[in-house]
Design an enzyme around this catalytic site. Structure first.
Site, PDB file in Angstrom:
ATOM      1  N   GLU A 290      14.472  26.044  64.496  1.00 48.30           N
ATOM      2  CA  GLU A 290      14.667  26.979  65.610  1.00 48.30           C
ATOM      3  C   GLU A 290      15.177  26.164  66.805  1.00 48.30           C
ATOM      4  O   GLU A 290      14.851  24.992  66.946  1.00 48.30           O
ATOM      5  CB  GLU A 290      13.296  27.653  65.883  1.00 48.30           C
ATOM      6  CG  GLU A 290      13.029  28.194  67.260  1.00 48.30           C
ATOM      7  CD  GLU A 290      13.899  29.390  67.636  1.00 48.30           C
ATOM      8  OE1 GLU A 290      14.105  30.295  66.823  1.00 48.30           O
ATOM      9  OE2 GLU A 290      14.397  29.391  68.795  1.00 48.30           O
ATOM     10  N   CYS A 364      20.626  41.406  62.947  1.00 47.33           N
ATOM     11  CA  CYS A 364      20.603  42.487  63.940  1.00 47.33           C
ATOM     12  C   CYS A 364      22.023  42.880  64.326  1.00 47.33           C
ATOM     13  O   CYS A 364      22.236  43.527  65.345  1.00 47.33           O
ATOM     14  CB  CYS A 364      19.796  42.066  65.167  1.00 47.33           C
ATOM     15  SG  CYS A 364      20.378  40.531  65.900  1.00 47.33           S
TER      16      CYS A 364
HETATM   17  C1  LIG Z   1      16.615  37.302  65.885  1.00 48.50           C
HETATM   18  S1  LIG Z   1      15.587  36.016  66.504  1.00 48.50           S
HETATM   19  C2  LIG Z   1      14.582  35.745  65.080  1.00 48.50           C
HETATM   20  C3  LIG Z   1      13.314  34.987  65.293  1.00 48.50           C
HETATM   21  C4  LIG Z   1      12.306  35.033  64.145  1.00 48.50           C
HETATM   22  N1  LIG Z   1      12.936  34.915  62.843  1.00 48.50           N
HETATM   23  C5  LIG Z   1      11.468  36.290  64.209  1.00 48.50           C
HETATM   24  O1  LIG Z   1      11.647  37.166  63.350  1.00 48.50           O
HETATM   25  O2  LIG Z   1      10.617  36.388  65.091  1.00 48.50           O
HETATM   26  C6  LIG Z   1      16.705  34.672  66.529  1.00 48.50           C
HETATM   27  C7  LIG Z   1      16.128  33.342  66.897  1.00 48.50           C
HETATM   28  O3  LIG Z   1      17.185  32.386  66.878  1.00 48.50           O
HETATM   29  C8  LIG Z   1      16.973  31.448  67.905  1.00 48.50           C
HETATM   30  N2  LIG Z   1      18.297  30.848  68.202  1.00 48.50           N
HETATM   31  C9  LIG Z   1      19.299  31.391  68.921  1.00 48.50           C
HETATM   32  N3  LIG Z   1      20.377  30.564  68.919  1.00 48.50           N
HETATM   33  C10 LIG Z   1      20.025  29.483  68.184  1.00 48.50           C
HETATM   34  C11 LIG Z   1      20.699  28.289  67.813  1.00 48.50           C
HETATM   35  N4  LIG Z   1      21.961  28.062  68.206  1.00 48.50           N
HETATM   36  N5  LIG Z   1      20.061  27.402  67.040  1.00 48.50           N
HETATM   37  C12 LIG Z   1      18.797  27.632  66.627  1.00 48.50           C
HETATM   38  N6  LIG Z   1      18.098  28.749  66.953  1.00 48.50           N
HETATM   39  C13 LIG Z   1      18.704  29.662  67.726  1.00 48.50           C
HETATM   40  C14 LIG Z   1      16.350  32.242  69.030  1.00 48.50           C
HETATM   41  O4  LIG Z   1      15.597  31.406  69.902  1.00 48.50           O
HETATM   42  C15 LIG Z   1      15.474  33.241  68.260  1.00 48.50           C
HETATM   43  O5  LIG Z   1      14.168  32.752  68.115  1.00 48.50           O
END
Ligand SMILES: C[S@@+](CC[C@H](N)C(=O)[O-])C[C@H]1O[C@@H](n2cnc3c(N)ncnc32)[C@H](O)[C@@H]1O
Length: 407
Positions: A290, A364
């Site tokens: 993450e 999403c």
């Molecule tokens: C749709 S959320 C899903 C989080 C988790 N799977 C949940 O269901 O609670 C997307 C996640 O991707 C992380 N994120 C966004 N851009 C990212 C990147 N470039 N590299 C790693 N993580 C990232 C965000 O911080 C967020 O926690």
């Protein structure tokens, strides 16, 4: 002008073909005959001449004005079918044929995470959602989306707005319902000073908030604002990502668990605070990756304090710039990926080049999902299972989960 609605756009606007080109029409359904004044290619207030059989009376008293919902005039069956068709059309545009096994729609009054806006007015304060296609605010005491615990916070938000909104600015209040009550993360308010801090701390006590943060500052942390992920209890950082409804989370976790199956080593990419990683750790060793280190710290603490889970390792990593490489992916029997709306183009490229056998993709955004799915299919994967999970009922937002297997 009289027009017949051909279809709904991705924003759930009606699309019709007028003599001078495409016309967008608000709050209509396919097949309906409507009339109204076209302004800048749009009919904002159509008169419905022939209503669709799927048309229903919008249940919310604020529906006309509030911009939060756009599909309350359609039956539940219509909305579910439309959301499935959005996913299937996005895939078809990439030459992919699929079927949606089911649509899991969260019930009314189930949103446990939402952002309301607050503004000072001549008479006092106004707290609510933005109006349709406008930056004015609409009060929503009869909202049928929010959990009652969140709606009950409006008086607290009005007080916070009176205390801390600048004369013309707007505060965004991110509300999250935790096991210990409501937490509020406010952004866009006045700069903190000792008097404001004291007044906000008093507000947090009076309204029994679990936690209150103001910009980057924590004003009150009265009880750990915990979320339950499988057997673990996690306290996410203020305002952190959380699935929008408990029912939606349960549907996604159920799908992911079943799709991962007996895999012994799983990678959870874009893992957040462990929504999937921690339940999966009941049966598999999990590596959670993450971008936000604070979210991973919360996940790790939750894992350490839980009983009976297999090992969960974690890694803070920007997966857009530094995706897991084929060698790293080769250590896992299955990968779960749940990227933000932009999708996971770079990471999917590495997965395509790896020898991974099973990928569970939560998304999403059907458009970026379809782009990434095309890449996977071209690399020898097949799309085995697909569901739609609707946590944002009556909005145009569409979420899905899919299982890919290497043929
Ligand atoms: C749709 S959320 C899903 C989080 C988790 N799977 C949940 O269901 O609670 C997307 C996640 O991707 C992380 N994120 C966004 N851009 C990212 C990147 N470039 N590299 C790693 N993580 C990232 C965000 O911080 C967020 O926690």
């Amino acid at each position: 002008m009289t027009l017949t609605i051909d279809r709904l756009s991705l924003h759930a606007d009606g699309v019709a073909h007028g003599p001078e080109g495409t016309v967008h029409v608000a709050m209509v359904l396919p097949g309906e005959e409507v009339e109204g004044e076209v302004e800048a290619g749009r009919i904002a207030a159509p008169r419905i001449l022939t209503p669709s059989a799927d048309r229903v009376k919008p249940p919310c008293p604020h529906y006309r004005a509030c911009g939060g919902c756009v599909l309350q005039h359609g039956s539940d069956g219509f909305v579910a079918g439309w959301k499935a068709s959005v996913v299937l059309n996005a895939l078809a545009q990439r030459g992919i044929e699929a079927t949606v096994a089911r649509v899991e729609t969260s019930p009314e009054f189930s949103r446990r995470r939402a952002t309301l806006a607050g503004r000072r007015t001549k008479k006092g304060t106004l707290v609510g959602f933005h109006a349709r296609a406008s930056d004015t605010l609409v009060e929503v005491p009869g909202c049928r989306i929010l959990r009652p615990e969140l709606l009950a916070m409006v008086p607290a938000l009005q007080e916070a707005t009176a205390l801390g909104a600048s004369r013309k600015g707007e505060i965004a209040f991110a509300l999250t319902l935790s096991e210990a009550g409501v937490e509020i993360a406010a952004k866009g308010g006045k700069d903190m000073d000792p008097a404001l801090f004291e007044a906000l701390a008093g507000l947090a006590r009076r309204h029994d908030l679990a936690r209150l943060s103001w910009g980057e500052e924590t004003v009150a942390a009265r009880r750990p604002a915990q979320q339950v992920f499988g057997r673990a209890r996690v306290t996410p950082p203020p305002g952190a990502f959380l699935q929008a409804t408990a029912e939606g989370e349960a549907a996604l976790v159920g799908f992911v668990r079943q799709a991962v199956g007996k895999a012994a080593r799983v990678a959870d990419l874009f893992a957040g605070c462990g929504t999937f990683a921690l339940p999966l750790a009941e049966t598999a060793e999990v590596h959670a990756v993450e971008g936000e280190a604070a979210m991973l710290a919360a996940l790790d603490r939750g894992w350490r304090e839980a009983q009976g889970l297999k090992r969960v390792t974690h890694e803070a990593r920007d997966l857009f710039r530094r995706p897991l490489l084929p060698d790293e992916i080769g250590r896992f029997d299955a990968v779960v990926i749940d990227p933000p709306r932009a999708g996971a183009e770079a990471q999917i490229g590495e997965i395509a080049a790896s020898r991974l056998g099973r990928l569970v993709h939560v998304s999403c955004n059907p458009v970026t999902f379809a782009r990434d799915a095309r890449r996977l299919l071209d690399a020898g994967f097949s799309l085995e299972e697909l569901i739609v999970v609707d946590q944002f009922r009556w909005s145009a937002h569409v979420e899905l989960a899919a299982r890919f297997e290497r043929r």
